[in-house]
Design a protein around this motif. Structure first.
Motif, PDB file in Angstrom:
ATOM      1  N   LEU A 343       2.189   4.700   5.102  1.00 37.71           N
ATOM      2  CA  LEU A 343       1.519   5.938   5.490  1.00 37.71           C
ATOM      3  C   LEU A 343       0.003   5.807   5.504  1.00 37.71           C
ATOM      4  N   ASP A 344      -0.556   5.100   4.497  1.00 39.33           N
ATOM      5  CA  ASP A 344      -2.015   5.096   4.328  1.00 39.33           C
ATOM      6  C   ASP A 344      -2.420   3.810   3.625  1.00 39.33           C
ATOM      7  N   ASN A 345      -3.645   3.390   3.854  1.00 45.03           N
ATOM      8  CA  ASN A 345      -4.181   2.186   3.232  1.00 45.03           C
ATOM      9  C   ASN A 345      -5.566   2.502   2.682  1.00 45.03           C
ATOM     10  N   ARG A 346      -5.683   2.628   1.341  1.00 49.42           N
ATOM     11  CA  ARG A 346      -6.948   3.008   0.702  1.00 49.42           C
ATOM     12  C   ARG A 346      -7.528   1.838  -0.083  1.00 49.42           C
ATOM     13  N   GLN A 347      -8.843   1.649   0.056  1.00 52.41           N
ATOM     14  CA  GLN A 347      -9.535   0.561  -0.613  1.00 52.41           C
ATOM     15  C   GLN A 347     -10.135   1.043  -1.942  1.00 52.41           C
ATOM     16  N   ASN A 348     -10.187   0.126  -2.918  1.00 49.21           N
ATOM     17  CA  ASN A 348     -10.859   0.350  -4.209  1.00 49.21           C
ATOM     18  C   ASN A 348     -10.377   1.633  -4.892  1.00 49.21           C
ATOM     19  N   VAL A 349      -9.110   1.693  -5.161  1.00 56.88           N
ATOM     20  CA  VAL A 349      -8.501   2.856  -5.807  1.00 56.88           C
ATOM     21  C   VAL A 349      -8.095   2.482  -7.225  1.00 56.88           C
ATOM     22  N   LEU A 350      -8.477   3.352  -8.201  1.00 65.63           N
ATOM     23  CA  LEU A 350      -8.052   3.165  -9.589  1.00 65.63           C
ATOM     24  C   LEU A 350      -6.577   3.523  -9.674  1.00 65.63           C
ATOM     25  N   GLN A 351      -5.742   2.562 -10.054  1.00 60.28           N
ATOM     26  CA  GLN A 351      -4.306   2.771  -9.996  1.00 60.28           C
ATOM     27  C   GLN A 351      -3.604   2.023 -11.116  1.00 60.28           C
ATOM     28  N   VAL A 352      -2.361   2.406 -11.301  1.00 60.88           N
ATOM     29  CA  VAL A 352      -1.517   1.753 -12.293  1.00 60.88           C
ATOM     30  C   VAL A 352      -0.122   1.626 -11.700  1.00 60.88           C
ATOM     31  N   LYS A 353       0.616   0.688 -12.181  1.00 57.18           N
ATOM     32  CA  LYS A 353       1.968   0.469 -11.695  1.00 57.18           C
ATOM     33  C   LYS A 353       2.827   1.712 -11.924  1.00 57.18           C
ATOM     34  N   ARG A 354       3.619   2.062 -10.935  1.00 56.65           N
ATOM     35  CA  ARG A 354       4.462   3.252 -11.037  1.00 56.65           C
ATOM     36  C   ARG A 354       5.630   2.979 -11.972  1.00 56.65           C
ATOM     37  N   GLY A 355       5.965   3.994 -12.783  1.00 56.50           N
ATOM     38  CA  GLY A 355       7.059   3.844 -13.731  1.00 56.50           C
ATOM     39  C   GLY A 355       7.705   5.172 -14.045  1.00 56.50           C
ATOM     40  N   ALA A 356       8.601   5.145 -15.033  1.00 53.53           N
ATOM     41  CA  ALA A 356       9.341   6.356 -15.404  1.00 53.53           C
ATOM     42  C   ALA A 356       8.460   7.396 -16.075  1.00 53.53           C
ATOM     43  N   PHE A 357       7.262   7.037 -16.475  1.00 55.10           N
ATOM     44  CA  PHE A 357       6.372   8.024 -17.112  1.00 55.10           C
ATOM     45  C   PHE A 357       6.005   9.147 -16.154  1.00 55.10           C
ATOM     46  N   MET A 358       6.173   8.922 -14.844  1.00 58.27           N
ATOM     47  CA  MET A 358       5.880   9.961 -13.862  1.00 58.27           C
ATOM     48  C   MET A 358       6.875  11.117 -13.929  1.00 58.27           C
ATOM     49  N   GLN A 359       7.969  10.917 -14.706  1.00 59.22           N
ATOM     50  CA  GLN A 359       8.918  12.016 -14.887  1.00 59.22           C
ATOM     51  C   GLN A 359       8.298  13.184 -15.650  1.00 59.22           C
ATOM     52  N   GLN A 360       7.225  12.921 -16.365  1.00 54.38           N
ATOM     53  CA  GLN A 360       6.525  13.977 -17.100  1.00 54.38           C
ATOM     54  C   GLN A 360       5.576  14.758 -16.195  1.00 54.38           C
TER      55      GLN A 360
END
Length: 417
Positions: A343-360
């Protein structure tokens, strides 16, 4: 006199008391547990977990590719339906799964009505052609009559001119009377007028004959078009393959009565394939034609572009089509696959690996601080299949727990051992 009984005392050795040693060990263990509890109390830790049972990821700054996971199958890009051209009875010459080449006869439709109509129109055409020939003969006959009339008028005109000349010579020699001269002049005038009218009548008659002949030709040509159209329809009763491929499904039975434009069968062109994907409706507004798609076929990854998006939602999913931009020899009809729509390609983004913590809901995280993990508020932005954008609450190189938080019971601090 005896002072005391000390001379009679005997020293006895007492055996080692194992029970006391055991109690001493228990007391030491209790002291250690109490000390540990004191450390935990002093650090506001309420839970203790093994570090091996949680997943930890580092916060990084890099390119974030927003994508959508989808699944689907390989379908033929060209799978035309074969329809009945007329009403009648169909005789099938192929079966489902047969290989066909473009132009091969697939079925024959028997239409008594159409065949009978063709014979009737052919009979009408023959009659009109006979009428045209008769009109040609009549035109020749009428032309001959008109020519004869004009020639006779010309002969009479010539005779009147000679009599006029003779009368004028004779009157000079006083051989005839004035009345005879005037009669010769009148005869010449009458012959000239007759000839003039004959010319006009012949010209008009020829135009009339030409018009009638052209009308007869037009009737024949019109009827010929009707017969040609019926011939075309009769020829189309022999139904032929429009593509090279295989027969998909037969939609009618052998010798079945069919109506005009009724589907008879489907053909599958095996030379051109597309991917048909089912995308969750929550992403429908973000999809756009031309988006890159990464397709996973077994162990092979090929690229494609989004070529079609269905305007309707079925079972909370949107159907899309993907056209391949790279070639593969492992593509098969109805083969299952998984895909990532980029969908999109963004440069220099502060990010973390996606995990089950997103259930919160992506509003809290447990940040690692030495052997402890402290619960802090965070806010997230864009998400992809593999990563989550961090808007606030964390910095680069921070580490957080990304596994499920259900077992933590919303504890403020965790001890990791």
């Amino acid at each position: 006199m005896i002072k005391d009984t000390s001379a009679q005392d005997i020293q006895v050795k007492t055996p080692a008391n194992h029970k006391k040693r055991f109690l001493l060990i228990i007391a030491v263990l209790l002291l250690v547990i109490a000390a540990t509890y004191g450390v935990m109390s002093g650090s506001d830790a309420t839970k203790s977990f093994s570090q091996e049972k949680v997943q930890i990821a580092k916060v990084e700054i890099k390119t974030l590719i927003r994508d959508v996971a989808a699944s689907g199958k390989i379908v033929a890009a060209n799978a035309p339906h074969i329809y009945s051209p007329e009403r009648g009875f169909v005789s099938l010459h192929v079966k489902a799964g047969d290989t066909v080449t473009k132009g091969d006869e697939l079925a024959v439709l028997h239409s008594p009505e159409l065949t009978n109509e063709l014979k009737q129109q052919q009979s009408v055409l023959q009659r009109l052609e006979g009428e045209l020939k008769r009109q040609h003969l009549q035109s020749r006959r009428d032309s001959l009559t008109l020519t004869k009339t004009l020639d006779m008028a010309s002969v009479e005109l010539n005779a009147a001119q000679r009599e006029d000349r003779r009368a004028k010579l004779s009157i000079k020699k006083h051989l005839i009377s004035q009345i005879d001269l005037e009669k010769a002049i009148d005869d010449l005038s009458r012959a000239q007028l007759t000839y003039k009218h004959a010319q006009q009548e012949v010209a008009l008659a020829k135009d009339t004959l030409a018009f009638e002949l052209q009308a007869a030709k037009s009737d024949v040509e019109r009827q010929q078009l009707i017969v040609d159209e019926l011939h075309r329809k009769v020829n189309e009763l022999s139904i032929r393959a429009t593509v090279t491929g295989i027969v998909g499904n037969l939609l009618v039975q052998q010798k079945a009565a069919v109506t005009q434009s009724q589907p008879l069968m489907t053909l599958v062109d095996l030379s051109h394939f597309e991917a048909q994907l089912q995308v969750p409706e929550s992403y429908a507004n973000e999809l756009g034609l031309g988006m890159d798609v990464e397709l996973k076929l077994g162990n092979e990854t090929i690229m494609g572009v989004l070529s079609a998006i269905s305007p309707e939602v079925n079972n909370r999913e949107v159907t899309t089509r993907v056209r391949f931009t790279s070639n593969s020899n492992n593509i098969r009809q109805n083969q299952r696959l998984t895909a990532r729509i980029l969908l999109d390609n963004r440069q220099n983004v502060l990010q973390v690996k996606r995990g089950a913590f997103m259930q919160q809901g992506g509003i809290v995280a447990y940040k690692i601080d030495g052997n402890f993990a402290r619960r802090i508020p965070i806010s997230v932005g864009a998400t992809s299949i593999n990563a989550v954008e961090i808007l606030s609450g964390l910095n680069e190189n921070d580490e957080i727990i990304i596994s499920s938080y259900n077992q933590f019971n919303q504890a403020d601090t965790l001890l990791l051992n």
